[in-house]
Design a protein around this motif. Structure first.
Motif, PDB file in Angstrom:
ATOM      1  N   THR A   1       2.053  17.927   0.879  1.00 27.45           N
ATOM      2  CA  THR A   1       0.872  17.390   1.563  1.00 27.45           C
ATOM      3  C   THR A   1       1.167  17.102   3.028  1.00 27.45           C
ATOM      4  OG1 THR A   1       0.064  16.438  -0.501  1.00 27.45           O
ATOM      5  CG2 THR A   1      -0.847  15.530   1.529  1.00 27.45           C
ATOM      6  N   VAL A   2       2.377  16.685   3.336  1.00 33.59           N
ATOM      7  CA  VAL A   2       2.744  16.429   4.729  1.00 33.59           C
ATOM      8  C   VAL A   2       2.664  17.729   5.527  1.00 33.59           C
ATOM      9  CG1 VAL A   2       4.567  15.647   6.289  1.00 33.59           C
ATOM     10  CG2 VAL A   2       4.220  14.482   4.096  1.00 33.59           C
ATOM     11  N   THR A   3       3.288  18.759   5.008  1.00 32.12           N
ATOM     12  CA  THR A   3       3.265  20.058   5.694  1.00 32.12           C
ATOM     13  C   THR A   3       1.852  20.594   5.827  1.00 32.12           C
ATOM     14  OG1 THR A   3       5.472  20.548   4.837  1.00 32.12           O
ATOM     15  CG2 THR A   3       4.148  22.420   5.612  1.00 32.12           C
ATOM     16  N   LYS A   4       1.087  20.515   4.744  1.00 35.13           N
ATOM     17  CA  LYS A   4      -0.273  21.056   4.758  1.00 35.13           C
ATOM     18  C   LYS A   4      -1.156  20.300   5.747  1.00 35.13           C
ATOM     19  CE  LYS A   4      -3.980  22.621   1.720  1.00 35.13           C
ATOM     20  NZ  LYS A   4      -5.054  22.295   2.660  1.00 35.13           N
ATOM     21  N   THR A   5      -1.037  18.976   5.787  1.00 38.73           N
ATOM     22  CA  THR A   5      -1.837  18.186   6.720  1.00 38.73           C
ATOM     23  C   THR A   5      -1.517  18.568   8.157  1.00 38.73           C
ATOM     24  OG1 THR A   5      -1.927  16.339   5.156  1.00 38.73           O
ATOM     25  CG2 THR A   5      -2.422  15.843   7.461  1.00 38.73           C
ATOM     26  N   ARG A   6      -0.238  18.740   8.449  1.00 40.30           N
ATOM     27  CA  ARG A   6       0.167  19.097   9.814  1.00 40.30           C
ATOM     28  C   ARG A   6      -0.247  20.516  10.182  1.00 40.30           C
ATOM     29  NH1 ARG A   6       6.208  16.258   9.851  1.00 40.30           N
ATOM     30  NH2 ARG A   6       5.433  14.101   9.796  1.00 40.30           N
ATOM     31  N   GLU A   7      -0.323  21.385   9.191  1.00 35.17           N
ATOM     32  CA  GLU A   7      -0.769  22.760   9.464  1.00 35.17           C
ATOM     33  C   GLU A   7      -2.285  22.840   9.597  1.00 35.17           C
ATOM     34  OE1 GLU A   7       0.830  24.997   6.239  1.00 35.17           O
ATOM     35  OE2 GLU A   7       2.817  25.230   7.174  1.00 35.17           O
ATOM     36  N   ASP A   8      -3.011  22.125   8.731  1.00 38.96           N
ATOM     37  CA  ASP A   8      -4.473  22.194   8.738  1.00 38.96           C
ATOM     38  C   ASP A   8      -5.086  21.461   9.929  1.00 38.96           C
ATOM     39  OD1 ASP A   8      -4.277  23.595   6.404  1.00 38.96           O
ATOM     40  OD2 ASP A   8      -5.020  22.003   5.088  1.00 38.96           O
ATOM     41  N   PHE A   9      -4.399  20.403  10.373  1.00 41.51           N
ATOM     42  CA  PHE A   9      -4.896  19.613  11.518  1.00 41.51           C
ATOM     43  C   PHE A   9      -3.725  19.372  12.456  1.00 41.51           C
ATOM     44  CE2 PHE A   9      -6.565  15.953  13.837  1.00 41.51           C
ATOM     45  CZ  PHE A   9      -7.879  16.327  14.055  1.00 41.51           C
ATOM     46  N   PRO A  10      -3.330  20.371  13.237  1.00 37.10           N
ATOM     47  CA  PRO A  10      -2.062  20.326  13.976  1.00 37.10           C
ATOM     48  C   PRO A  10      -2.106  19.482  15.254  1.00 37.10           C
ATOM     49  CG  PRO A  10      -3.167  22.392  14.386  1.00 37.10           C
ATOM     50  CD  PRO A  10      -4.014  21.670  13.382  1.00 37.10           C
ATOM     51  N   ALA A  11      -2.540  18.244  15.126  1.00 42.93           N
ATOM     52  CA  ALA A  11      -2.654  17.379  16.298  1.00 42.93           C
ATOM     53  C   ALA A  11      -1.310  17.112  16.951  1.00 42.93           C
ATOM     54  CB  ALA A  11      -3.317  16.056  15.899  1.00 42.93           C
ATOM     55  N   LEU A  12      -0.245  17.046  16.154  1.00 39.81           N
ATOM     56  CA  LEU A  12       1.061  16.743  16.741  1.00 39.81           C
ATOM     57  C   LEU A  12       1.501  17.821  17.731  1.00 39.81           C
ATOM     58  CD1 LEU A  12       2.928  15.406  13.569  1.00 39.81           C
ATOM     59  CD2 LEU A  12       2.089  14.056  15.497  1.00 39.81           C
ATOM     60  N   LYS A  13       0.979  19.022  17.573  1.00 44.75           N
ATOM     61  CA  LYS A  13       1.351  20.108  18.488  1.00 44.75           C
ATOM     62  C   LYS A  13       0.690  19.949  19.857  1.00 44.75           C
ATOM     63  CE  LYS A  13       2.073  23.541  14.843  1.00 44.75           C
ATOM     64  NZ  LYS A  13       1.636  24.855  14.308  1.00 44.75           N
TER      65      LYS A  13
ATOM     66  N   MET B   1       0.822  -1.205   0.000  1.00 46.94           N
ATOM     67  CA  MET B   1       0.000   0.000   0.000  1.00 46.94           C
ATOM     68  C   MET B   1       0.858   1.258   0.000  1.00 46.94           C
ATOM     69  SD  MET B   1      -2.671  -1.100   3.039  1.00 46.94           S
ATOM     70  CE  MET B   1      -3.798   0.262   2.749  1.00 46.94           C
ATOM     71  N   VAL B   2       0.286   2.299  -0.598  1.00 51.77           N
ATOM     72  CA  VAL B   2       0.801   3.656  -0.452  1.00 51.77           C
ATOM     73  C   VAL B   2      -0.324   4.472   0.170  1.00 51.77           C
ATOM     74  CG1 VAL B   2       1.713   5.708  -1.608  1.00 51.77           C
ATOM     75  CG2 VAL B   2       2.293   3.408  -2.463  1.00 51.77           C
ATOM     76  N   VAL B   3      -0.042   5.055   1.337  1.00 44.68           N
ATOM     77  CA  VAL B   3      -1.058   5.777   2.103  1.00 44.68           C
ATOM     78  C   VAL B   3      -0.581   7.209   2.300  1.00 44.68           C
ATOM     79  CG1 VAL B   3      -2.468   5.766   4.195  1.00 44.68           C
ATOM     80  CG2 VAL B   3      -1.521   3.612   3.336  1.00 44.68           C
ATOM     81  N   ASP B   4      -1.495   8.163   2.133  1.00 39.77           N
ATOM     82  CA  ASP B   4      -1.090   9.562   2.303  1.00 39.77           C
ATOM     83  C   ASP B   4      -1.264  10.005   3.756  1.00 39.77           C
ATOM     84  OD1 ASP B   4      -3.729  10.423   2.799  1.00 39.77           O
ATOM     85  OD2 ASP B   4      -3.940  11.478   0.897  1.00 39.77           O
ATOM     86  N   PRO B   5      -0.813  11.221   4.121  1.00 42.63           N
ATOM     87  CA  PRO B   5      -0.839  11.638   5.523  1.00 42.63           C
ATOM     88  C   PRO B   5      -2.235  11.797   6.128  1.00 42.63           C
ATOM     89  CG  PRO B   5       0.768  12.928   4.303  1.00 42.63           C
ATOM     90  CD  PRO B   5      -0.030  12.166   3.296  1.00 42.63           C
TER      91      PRO B   5
END
Length: 257
Positions: free
Chosen positions: A241-253, A214-218
């Motif tokens: 897409t990695v950066t945008k996902t982390r900015e739009d849904f900043p759960a890691l923060k 599989m190839v899965v996106d962020p």
């Protein structure tokens, strides 16, 4: 970044030497890719425990040599899956090999979580200890192998180390196929990374393989998924897409622990 995930069949009727050459030829056919990924222990088979000692190789052995040449000839970053590595002290490791486009062995990763509980890999091989990432011009790769997929703390450590693409070669059994599919997506979602999960096809040591690389996106979307036979998945990854996902849904923060 164009990534190709090569699901290989491990056929006991095919010699290791023949499979090694066939895999190298298939890598060479992937001109235009930036990264090519092979499965775990595709030379011997992940469940062919009785062959581990006999087929063990050094880091400059025949598989490393063949994969180095294939990477150089094709001009790709090549995650050559893993081999049974025989260390200088005689210990065995399940070791992944990553080659740069000039054929140099850029990094190795010794599998940390060994499968088998009280038999097989768990007793025949030593455990790795190092968290390993590979910086490439396009993205930073985080390395894990098969059973590691069940341990999310490893993947969080890889994310903390800068990984944008988590690369997971495997020899996953068919009877736990849905776990494989679930964990690959879960690791992508919780770490907001791409996941390249590359398994084997066929049956070896009487263990049917799951396939379904599989190839899965962020965001957890499956961009491509193989069936149960040999197949190559080639997908263009947009690292923005990695950066945008982390900015739009900043759960890691919001992490506390």
């Amino acid at each position: 970044m164009r990534a190709s995930v090569m699901q290989l069949k491990v056929d006991p009727a095919e010699s290791v030497a023949a499979r090694r050459e066939r895999a190298a030829d298939r890598v060479r056919a992937l001109h235009g890719s930036d990264l090519v990924v092979l499965p775990e222990l595709w030379t011997t088979g992940a469940f062919a425990y009785e062959s581990f000692a006999a087929e063990a190789e050094s880091l400059d052995g025949p598989t490393a040599g063949a994969m180095s040449r294939a990477a150089r000839d094709t001009g790709v970053w090549l995650h050559a899956g893993s081999i049974v590595e025989k260390a200088p002290d005689g210990s065995l490791y399940n070791t992944s090999l990553v080659f740069s486009p000039d054929g140099e062995l850029a990094r190795t990763y010794r599998k940390i979580h060994r499968f088998g509980f009280d038999r097989g890999e768990a007793v025949l091989m030593s455990a790795g200890r190092e968290i390993v990432t590979v910086p490439t011009p396009e993205a930073t790769l985080g390395l894990a192998t098969c059973y590691d997929l069940r341990f999310p703390e490893l993947f969080r450590a890889l994310t903390d180390a800068g990984a944008q693409i988590l690369v997971v070669p495997a020899g996953w059994p068919a009877r736990r196929r849905e776990h494989w599919r679930l964990f690959a997506r879960a690791r992508a979602v919780e770490d907001q990374c791409y996941v390249l999960a590359c398994g084997t096809a066929g049956t070896h040591a009487d263990v049917e393989q799951a396939g379904h690389s599989m190839v899965v996106d962020p965001w957890g979307t499956v961009l491509a998924e193989a069936g149960e036979d040999e197949e190559v998945l080639t997908v263009d990854l947009d690292l923005a897409t990695v950066t945008k996902t982390r900015e739009d849904f900043p759960a890691l923060k919001d992490r506390v622990l």
